[in-house]
Design a protein around this motif. Structure first.
Motif, PDB file in Angstrom:
ATOM      1  N   LEU A 100       0.756  -1.642  -0.140  1.00  0.00           N
ATOM      2  CA  LEU A 100      -0.193   0.005  -0.041  1.00  0.00           C
ATOM      3  C   LEU A 100       1.009   1.577   0.284  1.00  0.00           C
ATOM      4  CD1 LEU A 100      -2.602  -0.622   2.699  1.00  0.00           C
ATOM      5  CD2 LEU A 100      -2.963  -0.906   0.307  1.00  0.00           C
ATOM      6  N   PRO A 101      -0.062   1.986  -0.809  1.00  0.00           N
ATOM      7  CA  PRO A 101       0.961   3.802  -0.819  1.00  0.00           C
ATOM      8  C   PRO A 101       1.056   3.948   0.716  1.00  0.00           C
ATOM      9  CG  PRO A 101      -0.874   3.985  -1.952  1.00  0.00           C
ATOM     10  CD  PRO A 101      -0.815   2.545  -1.683  1.00  0.00           C
ATOM     11  N   THR A 102       2.697   4.661   1.273  1.00  0.00           N
ATOM     12  CA  THR A 102       2.793   5.461   2.280  1.00  0.00           C
ATOM     13  C   THR A 102       3.227   6.909   2.115  1.00  0.00           C
ATOM     14  OG1 THR A 102       5.231   4.770   2.205  1.00  0.00           O
ATOM     15  CG2 THR A 102       3.607   3.728   3.703  1.00  0.00           C
ATOM     16  N   ASP A 103       2.543   7.566   0.812  1.00  0.00           N
ATOM     17  CA  ASP A 103       3.269   9.042   0.946  1.00  0.00           C
ATOM     18  C   ASP A 103       1.736   9.382   0.593  1.00  0.00           C
ATOM     19  OD1 ASP A 103       1.018   8.592  -1.224  1.00  0.00           O
ATOM     20  OD2 ASP A 103       3.081   8.794  -2.945  1.00  0.00           O
ATOM     21  N   GLY A 104       1.078   9.066   1.537  1.00  0.00           N
ATOM     22  CA  GLY A 104      -0.747   9.811   1.986  1.00  0.00           C
ATOM     23  C   GLY A 104      -1.248   9.983   0.771  1.00  0.00           C
ATOM     24  N   ALA A 105      -1.005   9.209  -0.472  1.00  0.00           N
ATOM     25  CA  ALA A 105      -1.953   9.063  -1.191  1.00  0.00           C
ATOM     26  C   ALA A 105      -3.193   8.847  -1.269  1.00  0.00           C
ATOM     27  CB  ALA A 105      -1.394   8.955  -2.514  1.00  0.00           C
ATOM     28  N   ALA A 106      -4.608   8.979  -1.802  1.00  0.00           N
ATOM     29  CA  ALA A 106      -5.813   8.027  -1.521  1.00  0.00           C
ATOM     30  C   ALA A 106      -5.666   6.850  -2.303  1.00  0.00           C
ATOM     31  CB  ALA A 106      -6.607   8.729  -2.592  1.00  0.00           C
ATOM     32  N   PRO A 107      -5.532   5.599  -1.079  1.00  0.00           N
ATOM     33  CA  PRO A 107      -5.703   4.280  -0.987  1.00  0.00           C
ATOM     34  C   PRO A 107      -5.975   3.811  -2.180  1.00  0.00           C
ATOM     35  CG  PRO A 107      -7.383   5.114   1.019  1.00  0.00           C
ATOM     36  CD  PRO A 107      -6.207   6.104   0.864  1.00  0.00           C
ATOM     37  N   THR A 108      -5.210   3.246  -3.337  1.00  0.00           N
ATOM     38  CA  THR A 108      -5.430   2.350  -4.177  1.00  0.00           C
ATOM     39  C   THR A 108      -4.842   0.818  -3.724  1.00  0.00           C
ATOM     40  OG1 THR A 108      -3.274   2.244  -5.719  1.00  0.00           O
ATOM     41  CG2 THR A 108      -5.640   4.334  -5.978  1.00  0.00           C
TER      42      THR A 108
END
Length: 211
Positions: A100-108
């Motif tokens: 999962l992304p950890t940069d604060g972007a909306a989860p996809t």
């Protein structure tokens, strides 16, 4: 499918039997024993023998996927689409990893779709070697698997695989996924999708499409 996508390596034997004693460390030697037994098996079963997997890989084994570059080279031609999955080697274990992304972007939902053309034998089950571990990183680790035969229509199989347990150990475990509707016949195309549907990561350390 893209005409450039072709079937992967053809292995001359099935992976070794999936038992509780089978570990990554002894897969290579057990697979070699299986390949030595295949000629006699094929002669006894005749020309309709299904003693092969039209596509298979196991990291750190004799399938030529010991390094990230080797695994990437194997998967790149059959990867139809990918988001959030990458080839990684950490703690000396190579695999295909969803994160999962950890940069604060909306989860996809991290999803990868593998497409293999022109099977050289029937496929009736998929075997997936899953890294199973513990701790915060692996809590709830779950992947959904969907399999399609040819183009169009719904999936022939949907399953979920778990990559976490409570034991303070990290091991790779085989999961067998029988295909419904008699599987995928020889000569057809097959697509396999993995999606991270639970937890923050999931790691595949091997995969085989088998009769």
């Amino acid at each position: 499918f893209d005409d450039r996508i072709v079937a992967g390596p053809v292995w001359k034997s099935l992976p070794p039997p999936l038992t509780k004693d089978l570990q990554v460390e002894n897969i290579s030697s057990e697979w070699e024993k299986s390949s030595q037994q295949l000629p006699a098996t094929c002669r006894s079963e005749g020309p309709k023998s299904y003693g092969r997997c039209p596509f298979a890989w196991i990291s750190g084994s004799n399938t030529g996927t010991n390094k990230p570059a080797e695994l990437s080279a194997l998967l790149e031609p059959i990867t139809k689409s990918s988001s959030g999955w990458s080839v990684q080697k950490d703690y000396s274990k190579l695999g295909l990893v969803a994160t999962l992304p950890t940069d604060g972007a909306a989860p996809t939902v991290p999803t990868i779709l593998l497409a293999i053309r022109g099977l050289v034998s029937d496929v009736r089950e998929i075997r997936v070697l899953v890294m199973t571990s513990y701790g915060e990183r692996w809590e709830g680790s779950t992947a959904r698997v969907r399999v399609w035969a040819g183009e169009g229509g719904g999936p022939v199989t949907v399953a979920e695989l778990r990559g976490f347990h409570r034991s303070e150990t990290s091991v790779s475990r085989w999961h067998r996924i029988p295909l419904e509707r008699d599987g995928v016949p020889v000569g057809n195309d097959v697509s396999v999708e993995f999606a991270l549907v639970g937890g923050s990561t999931f790691k595949i350390t091997g995969m085989a499409l088998c009769a």
